[in-house]
Design a protein around this motif. Structure first.
Motif, PDB file in Angstrom:
ATOM      1  N   ASP A 183     -29.245  17.028  21.208  1.00 30.35           N
ATOM      2  CA  ASP A 183     -28.268  17.563  20.255  1.00 30.35           C
ATOM      3  C   ASP A 183     -28.794  17.556  18.819  1.00 30.35           C
ATOM      4  O   ASP A 183     -28.057  17.845  17.883  1.00 30.35           O
ATOM      5  N   ALA A 184     -30.083  17.262  18.662  1.00 32.34           N
ATOM      6  CA  ALA A 184     -30.662  17.266  17.319  1.00 32.34           C
ATOM      7  C   ALA A 184     -30.541  18.663  16.716  1.00 32.34           C
ATOM      8  O   ALA A 184     -30.910  19.650  17.335  1.00 32.34           O
ATOM      9  N   GLY A 185     -29.979  18.711  15.521  1.00 34.43           N
ATOM     10  CA  GLY A 185     -29.900  19.987  14.817  1.00 34.43           C
ATOM     11  C   GLY A 185     -28.789  20.913  15.268  1.00 34.43           C
ATOM     12  O   GLY A 185     -28.753  22.062  14.849  1.00 34.43           O
ATOM     13  N   ILE A 186     -27.898  20.448  16.129  1.00 37.59           N
ATOM     14  CA  ILE A 186     -26.817  21.307  16.609  1.00 37.59           C
ATOM     15  C   ILE A 186     -25.526  21.094  15.825  1.00 37.59           C
ATOM     16  O   ILE A 186     -24.788  22.019  15.556  1.00 37.59           O
ATOM     17  N   ARG A 187     -25.283  19.832  15.460  1.00 36.63           N
ATOM     18  CA  ARG A 187     -24.004  19.493  14.819  1.00 36.63           C
ATOM     19  C   ARG A 187     -23.763  20.343  13.576  1.00 36.63           C
ATOM     20  O   ARG A 187     -24.651  20.508  12.732  1.00 36.63           O
ATOM     21  N   ASP A 188     -22.565  20.946  13.533  1.00 38.97           N
ATOM     22  CA  ASP A 188     -22.151  21.780  12.398  1.00 38.97           C
ATOM     23  C   ASP A 188     -23.037  23.008  12.194  1.00 38.97           C
ATOM     24  O   ASP A 188     -23.059  23.581  11.101  1.00 38.97           O
ATOM     25  N   ARG A 189     -23.754  23.404  13.235  1.00 36.73           N
ATOM     26  CA  ARG A 189     -24.568  24.624  13.121  1.00 36.73           C
ATOM     27  C   ARG A 189     -23.959  25.717  13.989  1.00 36.73           C
ATOM     28  O   ARG A 189     -23.312  25.447  14.995  1.00 36.73           O
TER      29      ARG A 189
END
Ligand SMILES: [Zn+2]
Length: 228
Positions: A183-189
């Motif tokens: 989930d790296a870099g997914i949050r709020d994207r």
């Protein structure tokens, strides 16, 4: 030329011919010799480049929730169909950048989108073929759209035979088939899913649900083709 030199020359020619035979040298669209997709056939991938964004009124597939937008570049027929099948089943990987570039429709009509995530094929298929066609298409699209690709999704298990299930169970079955491996870099994207072909959109919707659960802000999707 001495005998050894002549023999080496013959061997060299044989090797070159062998190489020519090993490399498919015909257009996937029209079988003309030369590029994997010739200049006359490439425009078929852009069949919908000028079409209005969104799903045209009157077509059976509406936008499957929770997708924010779903775009495809061409109908799954003719040249586009043959090129996608050649990538998927004939190992013609050189088609991937060309098919990925068909996603230029997204550059015209796509709203938002921070990163691209390909819909993963099942691990069995990737093992058999040696590659994942949607991942290759996403790499091509990444260059065209200047957005990074992340391989965040994985198929967690083989899906049960869909035809045995009713509509609701089918959706649940698909949602369970995808998980966010990283989930790296997914949050709020805002994620744009990339796949080769969309039919009902149920697979894309299942991927979107998994990504939203992992914290994505929104999920849209673009595919090279749509099958009806
Ligand atoms: Zn052609």
């Amino acid at each position: 030329m001495d005998l050894v030199g002549r023999a080496l020359g013959v061997l060299h020619t044989v090797a070159e011919r062998g190489l020519d035979l090993a490399l498919p040298a015909a257009c996937a669209g029209c079988r003309r010799e030369g590029a994997p997709l010739c200049r006359e056939c490439i425009p078929f991938l852009d069949a919908r480049l000028e079409a209005e964004p969104g799903v045209p009124v009157g077509l059976p597939a509406e936008l499957p929730p929770p997708l924010l937008q779903l775009e495809w570049c061409a109908p799954f027929t003719g040249v586009t169909r043959r090129a996608l099948l050649a990538l998927k089943y004939d190992g013609e990987r050189r088609l991937a950048p060309l098919l990925g570039a068909a996603v230029r429709r997204w550059r015209r009509v796509g709203v938002g989108g921070d990163l691209l995530i390909p819909v993963p094929a099942s691990p069995d298929r990737v093992r058999d073929r040696g590659y994942d066609q949607a991942a290759l298409i996403a790499q091509g699209a990444s260059r065209d759209l200047r957005r990074p690709v992340r391989h965040s999704l994985e198929r967690v298990r083989a899906t049960a035979a869909q035809f045995d299930l009713d509509r609701a169970s089918r959706a649940a079955n698909l949602v369970a088939a995808f998980s966010v491996a990283n989930d790296a870099g997914i949050r709020d994207r805002w994620v744009v899913l990339v796949d080769d072909v969309v039919t009902t959109g149920a697979t894309l919707a299942a991927c979107a649900a998994a990504l939203l659960e992992a914290g994505a802000l929104g999920v849209s999707a673009v595919t090279v083709a749509r099958e009806r």
